[in-house]
Each structure stands twice: as structure tokens, then as C-alpha cells.
Design an enzyme around this catalytic site. Sequence first.
Site, mmCIF file in Angstrom:
data_model
loop_
_atom_site.group_PDB
_atom_site.id
_atom_site.type_symbol
_atom_site.label_atom_id
_atom_site.label_comp_id
_atom_site.label_asym_id
_atom_site.label_seq_id
_atom_site.Cartn_x
_atom_site.Cartn_y
_atom_site.Cartn_z
ATOM 1 C CG PHE A 133 -6.504 -0.823 2.990
ATOM 2 C CD1 PHE A 133 -7.771 -1.301 3.299
ATOM 3 C CD2 PHE A 133 -5.779 -1.485 2.004
ATOM 4 C CE1 PHE A 133 -8.304 -2.410 2.638
ATOM 5 C CE2 PHE A 133 -6.301 -2.592 1.340
ATOM 6 C CZ PHE A 133 -7.570 -3.049 1.657
ATOM 7 C CG ASP A 218 1.319 -2.001 4.423
ATOM 8 O OD1 ASP A 218 1.832 -2.222 3.301
ATOM 9 O OD2 ASP A 218 0.145 -2.330 4.711
ATOM 10 C CE LYS A 247 -2.817 -1.378 -3.700
ATOM 11 N NZ LYS A 247 -2.904 -1.545 -2.242
HETATM 12 C C1 PLP Z 1 -3.473 -2.413 -1.240
HETATM 13 C C2 PLP Z 1 -2.826 -2.451 0.092
HETATM 14 C C3 PLP Z 1 -2.780 -3.640 0.869
HETATM 15 C C4 PLP Z 1 -3.484 -4.909 0.442
HETATM 16 O O1 PLP Z 1 -3.001 -5.428 -0.753
HETATM 17 P P1 PLP Z 1 -3.830 -6.601 -1.501
HETATM 18 O O2 PLP Z 1 -2.908 -7.007 -2.617
HETATM 19 O O3 PLP Z 1 -5.102 -5.995 -1.988
HETATM 20 O O4 PLP Z 1 -4.046 -7.676 -0.520
HETATM 21 C C5 PLP Z 1 -2.088 -3.611 2.055
HETATM 22 N N1 PLP Z 1 -1.479 -2.490 2.483
HETATM 23 C C6 PLP Z 1 -1.499 -1.335 1.775
HETATM 24 C C7 PLP Z 1 -0.778 -0.132 2.291
HETATM 25 C C8 PLP Z 1 -2.193 -1.282 0.562
HETATM 26 O O5 PLP Z 1 -2.249 -0.127 -0.122
#
Ligand code: PLP
Length: 390
Positions: A133, A218, A247
Site C-alpha cells: 500500500f 516507504d 502517519k
Molecule cells: C498509509 C500509507 C500511505 C498513504 O498515506 P495517506 O496519508 O493515507 O496518503 C502510503 N504508504 C504507506 C506504507 C502507508 O501505510
Amino acid sequence: MKNQEFLNQWSTVMQNNYGAPALALVSGKGLLVKDANGRQYLDFLGGIATNVLGHAHPAIVKAVTKQVNVLGHVSNFYAHPNALALAQKLKEMTGDGDARVFFAQSGAEAVEAAIKLSRRTGRSRMVAAQGAFHGRTMGALSLTGQPSKREPFLPLLKGVKHVPYGDIEAMRRAVNKKTAMVIIEPIMGEAGVIVPPPDYLAGIRQICDATGALMVADCVQTGIGRTGDWFGYEYSGITPDVITLAKGLGGGLPLSAMIACGASAYLFAPGDHGSTFGANPITSAAALATINFIEKNKLMAAVKIHEKQLLQEIALIPGVLEVRGAGLLIGIELTKPLAAEVLLSMRDSGVLVNAATATTIRIAPALNVSTSQINSFISIFRKAVTHVNS
Ligand SMILES: *Cc1c(COP(=O)(O)O)cnc(C)c1O
């Protein structure tokens, strides 16, 4: 207004992209949060790994209050001391003398920035993991490896390959001298807290070095102390070319960053990218307060102790197939697809968790959780699993 009244009105003004919310939350303190009916919950989801110091933390309240009274926004035409101090801190955390920071507000925006940065290598192909994700905007969604999220929105960016997570040979076959970037979560969060083999990230580092592809870690979910390190990849001993954070970074305020290391730090030129709210004084103040508090109170050492207890004690509970993760990002695999039932039973008992998949409970509590709160969680989880299996 009570919960039900909030929820009734919600659907008359909000788009239906999330489905109906479970509760209306109206106040919080530490790991405790209250709903509109006045019921209190122990929050073991933390706004999805976001409220790293819990709710209404005094250090964040103080820093934000002070800043909003002085100067709220300056735009990218001007520098600001908070953004400078935060970028210096993040650079120091990477250990890379070349590191340079770009600030935005959300995880998807940090990933978008990484995509555009990688285009400046002159290449355009990208490789990501199946199940990963990386966000929901069209560029980030092109990298997200979940067909159900992607398919309604095709066509997405061209030249993206998805390979099985943890399979280094598949990665080797997919990456070549035309690859601009490889993006990888050090632990896959949304997919249900999936931990790769220990040498996987080091293997990707080698493949990227050999082909000249940028390695993007990421760390949106695994960053800012969540795993017991500042960045989720640190256990691997490597340094990626690009790090994305969001986050937990703002301690609950909307702030994200794309940090480029080494030569990739110099790929952007003036005019290449931007964000009106980027490097905002208030969100930067919240991030600095959060990071300073984690450091001063040695929360990352505590996180590693909590990790041990959670992994050991939860593994012994009947109905649990496996418990995995790092630090305070833990996935609990149930023997039966009862995650939704466990979530409901725990909520009835006053604990908030997440069902990441039909079989997986995910927890990501604040890093300042106490041992007695961990004990309460484990005992209520045990009761819930026993209850739904009986
Ligand atoms: C939550 C998440 C995203 C996206 O973040 P948003 O603030 O919802 O756009 C991207 N990469 C990872 C690994 C995430 O957990």
C-alpha cells in the site's frame, strides 16, 4: 449529539468512499478516547499508527498552541525556523550528510514526490510489491499492489511491475537499467503487517546499486519510532536512496516528508515540485515536539520491550496462528477468519483495534503506552478470541 445521531447525519453530507463509520470520537487523553455517548476506549489503533504520543499530548498541545499564536503559515517563498529545525533533525536521523527533505501533508503526497524525483533520473519504469500500500492518488495508486483498489481506476501510470513481496529473485528479474525506482515497505502495514525475510531489503539495495534504480523505502507506517527505530528499514543495516514518512511524523497533525539521500538528494531543481502547505510552521512544531519527546523519554527502547511481551504472550493464546511485526506495529493472524468479530467483541469491551484482513488483527498503539495498558489489551484480546471461537 449521541453516536447514532452523528452517524445518521454523517451519510447525508459525506461521500460514501469509506463506508459508515463505527463511532463518533469526541475527546481523548493519552491512549484513552471517548465517543459521543461518553463511553471510554483504550485506543490500540492510534489513528492508524498516527497518534504516536496518544491523544492531546501536553508537549504537542503546547508546541502547536504557541506556534498558532505567533505565525500559522508562510508559503514556500519564505523560510521558517520550525521547518528548518525539523529538516535538520530528519537529516541527522538518516545519518546521510547529503540528505535533503521535501515536506507535504499525506503519505500519498510523499510517494508522489518520490515518483517525480525518480523521473529526474531520466527513467520512468517502477517496481513495487504485490499487496503493498502506497496511497490512493493516481501516481501512488499505480504503485499500490492491491487489484481491488486499482482496477476501478485504470488506466494508471504505465511501466509499473508488481512482484511477490519477499521474493528477491522475482525482484532481480523485474529490475533493470530502465528502472527509475523500486518502492518497498520495510514491513507491509495495510496488507496485514507482513514481515519480509531478514536479508530482503539488503538484497534490494544490491539490485538497485547494480542497475542504478532508486531504492525508495516507504516508511509512512513504519517510521518515527513505530518499529523501535526512527525508520522501519533500520534493522536491515542499509540506507535507501529515498525515504517517505507521514502517519506518525506530525504526532497526529497532517505532515509528510520525502527525504532523498546521496546523489538523489540533488535531482530536483527549482520549479520541479511543490506543495502550498509544505513545511508548515504548526505541523513542523508538532513534529519537533513529538520527536523530542520520543528521544527524551527513550520511548524507542520501551517500544522494543513492549514488542517482546506482545509477541511472546499473544502467541500462546488459543485461536492465534501467528503473531508478527516489529515494535508497536503488530499483526495477529487468527486460525479462523474471525477478525471482524474479534474487533467488535473488543470494542464492546472498550478496546479499539483494526481488522487488516479477514484473518488479521492489526494494532499500532501510541509509543507511550504503559505496561499496564499492554496487559489490559492482551487480557481483553484473549477474552474476545475465546468468545468468538466458542
Ligand atoms: C498509509 C500509507 C500511505 C498513504 O498515506 P495517506 O496519508 O493515507 O496518503 C502510503 N504508504 C504507506 C506504507 C502507508 O501505510
